[in-house]
Write a protein that holds these residues in place. Structure first.
Motif, PDB file in Angstrom:
ATOM      1  N   ASN A 130       0.773  -1.222   0.000  1.00  0.00           N
ATOM      2  CA  ASN A 130       0.000   0.000   0.000  1.00  0.00           C
ATOM      3  C   ASN A 130       0.815   1.288   0.000  1.00  0.00           C
ATOM      4  O   ASN A 130       0.548   2.201   0.764  1.00  0.00           O
ATOM      5  CB  ASN A 130      -0.955  -0.014   1.196  1.00  0.00           C
ATOM      6  N   LEU A 131       1.796   1.343  -0.887  1.00  0.00           N
ATOM      7  CA  LEU A 131       2.604   2.556  -1.032  1.00  0.00           C
ATOM      8  C   LEU A 131       1.707   3.747  -1.360  1.00  0.00           C
ATOM      9  O   LEU A 131       1.847   4.827  -0.796  1.00  0.00           O
ATOM     10  CB  LEU A 131       3.627   2.345  -2.158  1.00  0.00           C
ATOM     11  N   LEU A 132       0.734   3.508  -2.249  1.00  0.00           N
ATOM     12  CA  LEU A 132      -0.150   4.592  -2.660  1.00  0.00           C
ATOM     13  C   LEU A 132      -0.979   5.098  -1.487  1.00  0.00           C
ATOM     14  O   LEU A 132      -1.186   6.305  -1.348  1.00  0.00           O
ATOM     15  CB  LEU A 132      -1.071   4.123  -3.796  1.00  0.00           C
ATOM     16  N   GLY A 133      -1.434   4.170  -0.641  1.00  0.00           N
ATOM     17  CA  GLY A 133      -2.236   4.559   0.516  1.00  0.00           C
ATOM     18  C   GLY A 133      -1.441   5.470   1.447  1.00  0.00           C
ATOM     19  O   GLY A 133      -1.943   6.483   1.942  1.00  0.00           O
ATOM     20  N   GLU A 151      -0.205  10.986   3.585  1.00  0.00           N
ATOM     21  CA  GLU A 151       0.762  12.031   3.917  1.00  0.00           C
ATOM     22  C   GLU A 151       0.520  13.308   3.117  1.00  0.00           C
ATOM     23  O   GLU A 151       0.632  14.414   3.649  1.00  0.00           O
ATOM     24  CB  GLU A 151       2.196  11.504   3.738  1.00  0.00           C
ATOM     25  N   ILE A 152       0.169  13.134   1.837  1.00  0.00           N
ATOM     26  CA  ILE A 152      -0.136  14.316   1.007  1.00  0.00           C
ATOM     27  C   ILE A 152      -1.359  15.032   1.578  1.00  0.00           C
ATOM     28  O   ILE A 152      -1.377  16.259   1.738  1.00  0.00           O
ATOM     29  CB  ILE A 152      -0.385  13.896  -0.464  1.00  0.00           C
ATOM     30  N   LEU A 153      -2.360  14.233   1.946  1.00  0.00           N
ATOM     31  CA  LEU A 153      -3.588  14.805   2.517  1.00  0.00           C
ATOM     32  C   LEU A 153      -3.269  15.593   3.790  1.00  0.00           C
ATOM     33  O   LEU A 153      -3.773  16.705   3.991  1.00  0.00           O
ATOM     34  CB  LEU A 153      -4.562  13.648   2.817  1.00  0.00           C
ATOM     35  N   ALA A 154      -2.389  15.059   4.621  1.00  0.00           N
ATOM     36  CA  ALA A 154      -2.045  15.712   5.881  1.00  0.00           C
ATOM     37  C   ALA A 154      -1.362  17.049   5.627  1.00  0.00           C
ATOM     38  O   ALA A 154      -1.690  18.052   6.258  1.00  0.00           O
ATOM     39  CB  ALA A 154      -1.142  14.780   6.709  1.00  0.00           C
ATOM     40  N   VAL A 155      -0.419  17.050   4.677  1.00  0.00           N
ATOM     41  CA  VAL A 155       0.317  18.288   4.388  1.00  0.00           C
ATOM     42  C   VAL A 155      -0.612  19.356   3.827  1.00  0.00           C
ATOM     43  O   VAL A 155      -0.631  20.496   4.307  1.00  0.00           O
ATOM     44  CB  VAL A 155       1.464  18.004   3.374  1.00  0.00           C
ATOM     45  N   VAL A 156      -1.409  19.004   2.829  1.00  0.00           N
ATOM     46  CA  VAL A 156      -2.274  19.998   2.187  1.00  0.00           C
ATOM     47  C   VAL A 156      -3.335  20.502   3.177  1.00  0.00           C
ATOM     48  O   VAL A 156      -3.665  21.676   3.201  1.00  0.00           O
ATOM     49  CB  VAL A 156      -2.925  19.416   0.906  1.00  0.00           C
ATOM     50  N   SER A 157      -3.827  19.608   4.023  1.00  0.00           N
ATOM     51  CA  SER A 157      -4.875  19.986   4.973  1.00  0.00           C
ATOM     52  C   SER A 157      -4.396  21.032   5.980  1.00  0.00           C
ATOM     53  O   SER A 157      -5.187  21.753   6.565  1.00  0.00           O
ATOM     54  CB  SER A 157      -5.371  18.764   5.738  1.00  0.00           C
ATOM     55  N   ARG A 158      -3.101  21.109   6.178  1.00  0.00           N
ATOM     56  CA  ARG A 158      -2.562  22.100   7.096  1.00  0.00           C
ATOM     57  C   ARG A 158      -2.808  23.522   6.569  1.00  0.00           C
ATOM     58  O   ARG A 158      -2.854  24.468   7.332  1.00  0.00           O
ATOM     59  CB  ARG A 158      -1.045  21.883   7.263  1.00  0.00           C
ATOM     60  N   LEU A 218      -9.991  20.762   2.750  1.00  0.00           N
ATOM     61  CA  LEU A 218     -10.406  19.963   1.588  1.00  0.00           C
ATOM     62  C   LEU A 218     -11.133  18.687   2.026  1.00  0.00           C
ATOM     63  O   LEU A 218     -11.061  18.276   3.177  1.00  0.00           O
ATOM     64  CB  LEU A 218      -9.217  19.659   0.672  1.00  0.00           C
ATOM     65  N   ASP A 219     -11.823  18.150   1.052  1.00  0.00           N
ATOM     66  CA  ASP A 219     -12.587  16.933   1.271  1.00  0.00           C
ATOM     67  C   ASP A 219     -11.652  15.742   1.011  1.00  0.00           C
ATOM     68  O   ASP A 219     -11.156  15.575  -0.099  1.00  0.00           O
ATOM     69  CB  ASP A 219     -13.770  16.945   0.275  1.00  0.00           C
ATOM     70  N   PRO A 220     -11.390  14.945   2.039  1.00  0.00           N
ATOM     71  CA  PRO A 220     -10.462  13.807   1.873  1.00  0.00           C
ATOM     72  C   PRO A 220     -10.845  12.882   0.716  1.00  0.00           C
ATOM     73  O   PRO A 220      -9.981  12.274   0.094  1.00  0.00           O
ATOM     74  CB  PRO A 220     -10.571  13.066   3.198  1.00  0.00           C
ATOM     75  N   GLU A 221     -12.144  12.826   0.423  1.00  0.00           N
ATOM     76  CA  GLU A 221     -12.620  11.976  -0.676  1.00  0.00           C
ATOM     77  C   GLU A 221     -12.121  12.472  -2.039  1.00  0.00           C
ATOM     78  O   GLU A 221     -12.093  11.721  -3.004  1.00  0.00           O
ATOM     79  CB  GLU A 221     -14.159  11.971  -0.707  1.00  0.00           C
ATOM     80  N   LYS A 222     -11.770  13.769  -2.094  1.00  0.00           N
ATOM     81  CA  LYS A 222     -11.414  14.372  -3.388  1.00  0.00           C
ATOM     82  C   LYS A 222      -9.912  14.364  -3.637  1.00  0.00           C
ATOM     83  O   LYS A 222      -9.407  15.105  -4.451  1.00  0.00           O
ATOM     84  CB  LYS A 222     -11.963  15.813  -3.448  1.00  0.00           C
ATOM     85  N   VAL A 223      -9.199  13.545  -2.881  1.00  0.00           N
ATOM     86  CA  VAL A 223      -7.752  13.416  -3.103  1.00  0.00           C
ATOM     87  C   VAL A 223      -7.493  12.070  -3.777  1.00  0.00           C
ATOM     88  O   VAL A 223      -7.773  11.016  -3.199  1.00  0.00           O
ATOM     89  CB  VAL A 223      -6.976  13.490  -1.764  1.00  0.00           C
ATOM     90  N   ILE A 224      -7.011  12.127  -5.007  1.00  0.00           N
ATOM     91  CA  ILE A 224      -6.775  10.883  -5.743  1.00  0.00           C
ATOM     92  C   ILE A 224      -5.297  10.760  -6.077  1.00  0.00           C
ATOM     93  O   ILE A 224      -4.700  11.684  -6.648  1.00  0.00           O
ATOM     94  CB  ILE A 224      -7.628  10.848  -7.033  1.00  0.00           C
ATOM     95  N   VAL A 225      -4.706   9.654  -5.662  1.00  0.00           N
ATOM     96  CA  VAL A 225      -3.297   9.419  -5.962  1.00  0.00           C
ATOM     97  C   VAL A 225      -3.214   8.172  -6.826  1.00  0.00           C
ATOM     98  O   VAL A 225      -3.773   7.124  -6.482  1.00  0.00           O
ATOM     99  CB  VAL A 225      -2.485   9.219  -4.661  1.00  0.00           C
TER     100      VAL A 225
END
Lengths: 271, 93
Positions: B38-41, B46-53, B57-64
Motif C-alpha cells: 500500500n505505497l499509494l495509501g 501524507e499528502i492529505l495531511a500536508v495539504v490539509s494544514r 479539503l474533502d479527503p474523498e477528493k484526493v486521488i493518488v
C-alpha cells in the motif's frame, strides 16, 4: 490433531468445489473423519455436488450466529459414515460471516474431526479471506491457463499475509492442484505444462487431475468423483492427492483415460 | 510422432511458450507491487495531511494514482478544492 485445509483459487470455475468433495471423500474412504465446509455463502453448491441438497436444514451462517447448534447443521454423508457436510446459506450474503464466528466454528470442528476442508468462494473478498483465515494448509486449484495461474499467484500471496498463521509468523502449508489437465495438448505445446506452472508458482504439487467426462458425470448425479467411479482417471488422481495430504509419498503421474476402441474411434463425444 | 509431423506441416508452434513468458513478466511486476504494501495509501495519507494544514479539503477528493511504464513511471496527484477554499481559510484564521 485436526487439520484445517482451505481449497481456494481466486478464479472461479477451476474446480474448487469438485476438488473439495473429491478430496474429502477420498480422505474419508481412507478412514479419516472428515467435514467439508461450504464457505460460498449465497452461492452454495457443495451440497449439490455431495448429493445432499435436499437435506439442508441449518447452515454455517446459522451456526456462526448461534441460531443453530453445530450438531444440528452437520449433514452426514449417506455413503460414507465418517464424511460430513456443513452447508453454506443460500439466502444470506458473505457479510453475514464474522471473523469471530468463523474462528469459533472452526475451533469447534477441530475437536470433532481429523480433517476440516473449507471450500472457498472465488474472488479475494471477505468470503475467500475468511475461508482461508484459520487454515493450516491450503490447496490452490489452478487450470493450465494464464488467468487461472495469475489468480493462483495472487491467492498464494494472500495465504502468506492474511491468514492467522501468517500473522503469527508461521506459514500455511501450500499445495498446488492442477485440474482439467490435457496431457496431449500440453505435449503439443498448446497448454502450459506442469513444469511451467510449478516454476511460476514455486509451490509444491499435490496432484494433476486430468480433464475428464467423469467429473461432470459425477456432479450430475451428486456424488464426489472419487466415490462415483473410483477407477476413473480423475478419481485415481484425487485419491493419490488425498494420500499425499496424509503424508504418503506417491509417485506423481497423470492418470490417463482408459478408452475403448469405439470411444477412440468416435472421439470424445462417445462418452 | 504423428502430431509432430502434423505440426511441421501446419507450421504453427504451440502457444504455451508465449503464455509462460507473458505470465512470468506479469507476475514479476505484480509481486513487486505486493512487496511494498500500500505505497499509494501511505502517499495519499501524507499528502492529505500536508495539504490539509493549509487548505480545507474533502479527503474523498484526493486521488493518488501510479502508472508504471517500461522506462518511466508517473505519480499523479489529483486534489479537488472547493471554490471557496481561500475564504474558509481566512474565516478559520
Amino acid at each position: 490433531m485436526a487439520k484445517v485445509l482451505v481449497v481456494t483459487s481466486g478464479k472461479g470455475g477451476v474446480g474448487k468445489t469438485t476438488s473439495t468433495a473429491a478430496l474429502g471423500a477420498a480422505l474419508a474412504q481412507s478412514g479419516e473423519k472428515v467435514v467439508v465446509v461450504d464457505f460460498d455463502v449465497g452461492l452454495r453448491n457443495l451440497d449439490l455436488i455431495m448429493g445432499a441438497e435436499r437435506r439442508v436444514v441449518f447452515d454455517l451462517i446459522n451456526v456462526v450466529h448461534g441460531v443453530a447448534k453445530l450438531s444440528q447443521a452437520l449433514i452426514r454423508d449417506k455413503r460414507l459414515e465418517n464424511l460430513w457436510l456443513l452447508p453454506a446459506s443460500q439466502t444470506r450474503d458473505k457479510d453475514a460471516l464474522t471473523d469471530e464466528g468463523v474462528e469459533r466454528v472452526i475451533a469447534d470442528l477441530r475437536t470433532k474431526f481429523d480433517w476440516v476442508l473449507c471450500d472457498s468462494p472465488a474472488g479475494i473478498e471477505r468470503g475467500a479471506t475468511l475461508a482461508m483465515r484459520y487454515a493450516d494448509e491450503a490447496v490452490i486449484v489452478t487450470n493450465p491457463e494464464v488467468s487461472s495461474v495469475r489468480d493462483a499467484d495472487r491467492i498464494i500471496g494472500m495465504l502468506d499475509s492474511k491468514t492467522a498463521k501468517a500473522e503469527k509468523g508461521e506459514q500455511v502449508k501450500k499445495h498446488v492442484l492442477i485440474t482439467r489437465y490435457d496431457s496431449g495438448r500440453a505435449a503439443r505445446g498448446e497448454m502450459l505444462s506442469i513444469d511451467d506452472i510449478l516454476e511460476i508458482l514455486t509451490t509444491p504439487l499435490l496432484g494433476i487431475i486430468p480433464e475428464s467426462q467423469d467429473v461432470l458425470r459425477a456432479s450430475n448425479v451428486g456424488s464426489p468423483v472419487t466415490l462415483n467411479n473410483a477407477a476413473s482417471a480423475p478419481a485415481r488422481a484425487y485419491t493419490d492427492a488425498a494420500r499425499r495430504l496424509n503424508g504418503e509419498t506417491i509417485t506423481m503421474m497423470v492418470p490417463v483415460e482408459r478408452k475403448g476402441f469405439m470411444e477412440r474411434l468416435l472421439g470424445r463425444r462417445a462418452a | 510422432m504423428s502430431m509432430n509431423f502434423l505440426r511441421l506441416l501446419s507450421r504453427r508452434p504451440g502457444s504455451a511458450p508465449v503464455a509462460r513468458e507473458r505470465l512470468q513478466i506479469l507476475l514479476a511486476h505484480e509481486r513487486g507491487l505486493r512487496g511494498q504494501p500500500n505505497l499509494l495509501g501511505i502517499l495519499r495519507e501524507e499528502i492529505l495531511a500536508v495539504v490539509s494544514r493549509h487548505v480545507m479539503l474533502d479527503p474523498e477528493k484526493v486521488i493518488v494514482r501510479m502508472d508504471r511504464g517500461e522506462s518511466v513511471s508517473t505519480l499523479e496527484v489529483d486534489i479537488e478544492l472547493p471554490n471557496d477554499f481561500d475564504k474558509r481559510i481566512a474565516a478559520a484564521g
